[in-house]
Design an enzyme around this catalytic site. Structure first.
Site, PDB file in Angstrom:
ATOM      1  N   HIS A  99       1.093  -0.953  -0.352  1.00  0.00           N
ATOM      2  CA  HIS A  99       0.328   0.167   0.145  1.00  0.00           C
ATOM      3  C   HIS A  99       0.250   1.565  -0.074  1.00  0.00           C
ATOM      4  O   HIS A  99       1.798   1.274   0.868  1.00  0.00           O
ATOM      5  CB  HIS A  99      -0.765  -0.050   1.140  1.00  0.00           C
ATOM      6  N   GLU A 169      -3.924   2.214  -7.176  1.00  0.00           N
ATOM      7  CA  GLU A 169      -4.390   3.068  -6.418  1.00  0.00           C
ATOM      8  C   GLU A 169      -3.436   4.165  -6.818  1.00  0.00           C
ATOM      9  O   GLU A 169      -1.882   4.807  -5.445  1.00  0.00           O
ATOM     10  CB  GLU A 169      -3.989   3.097  -5.031  1.00  0.00           C
TER      11      GLU A 169
END
Ligand code: PGA
Length: 257
Positions: A99, A169
């Site tokens: 992430h 993302e």
């Protein structure tokens, strides 16, 4: 779309056990009527709420429970770390790795993301590998090269992609309220698909789910999910309340039908 789209709640460092329990109880009531195999959902709580979430969602079809990180070794002197074997033992089914918050603030590198993903896959868990460019990189037109490099580096050593998922993302879209336009997202997802097809062959590459993440909301999910190669979403802020998470899933489901 041949694979059911997947919507994963990334709770980050939010929710005490009592809050997680209350969420799951209400979520289950709302999700059950939607669980006809046309969509899947996932929840990635903080480690402390893992057991609570697993218990609350036990037996609910179409819902996976996962984590937000994993160590690459199975055991050893690694203070503060949790292995894939330990997570599997708890009943966790997927792990989010790489992430951007981990890349930005905790020195995460592609090399270690790939090792974490391999460890998860070795335990028969799904590995959700996150990639995405920063605002600066986006503005100077480096999205393609950054995403390709992260994708190849973070999937290095993964020979069988059956349990691999990718999440695109863009860092500039995470938590900013400014989601990528469906056109921008679809363009990057297409690039990711081409790279996956080149690496794994069309047969396997075309089956890998590519999720979009970054300021997804009930209001913008429909226009994103109808695009080719957007196979679900990784959701932060909008996943913290049952109402917005379920509304997002419902809107996506109607858009896909
Ligand atoms: P957001 O977060 O939905 O709050 O933008 C997404 C993520 O970080 O996975």
């Amino acid at each position: 779309m041949s694979i059911a789209p997947l919507f994963i709640a990334n709770w980050k460092m939010h929710k005490l056990q009592s809050e997680a329990r209350a969420f799951c109880k209400k979520f289950r009531e709302n999700f059950e009527p939607l669980a006809d195999g046309s969509i899947d959902a996932g929840i990635a709580p903080a480690f402390t709420s893992t057991q609570v979430v697993i218990e609350a969602l036990q037996g609910q079809a179409g819902v996976f429970v996962g984590s937000q990180n994993v160590h690459w070794l199975s055991t050893g002197a690694h203070t503060g770390e949790v292995s894939a074997e330990m997570q599997r033992e708890l009943g966790l089914q997927f792990v989010i790795v790489g992430h951007s918050e981990r890349r930005q603030f905790y020195g995460e590198t592609d090399e270690f993301v790939s090792l974490r993903a391999q460890a998860a896959i070795a335990q028969k868990m799904l590995a959700v590998v996150c990639v995405g460019e920063t605002k600066e990189e986006f503005e100077i037109g480096e999205t393609k090269s950054v995403v390709t490099q992260q994708l190849l580096g973070s999937t290095y050593g993964i020979a069988d992609p059956s349990n691999l998922l990718i999440a695109y993302e863009p860092v500039w879209a995470i938590g900013t309220g400014l989601a990528a336009t469906p056109e921008i997202a679809a363009g990057v997802h297409k690039l990711i698909r081409e790279e996956l097809n080149a690496k794994y062959g069309l047969e396997q590459g075309s089956k890998i789910r590519i999720l979009y993440g970054g300021s997804t909301k009930p209001e913008n999910i429909a226009e994103l999910i109808v695009k080719d190669n957007i196979d679900g979403a990784l959701i932060g802020g909008a996943s913290l309340e049952v109402d917005s998470f379920c509304q997002l899933i419902k809107n996506a489901r109607s858009a896909c039908q």
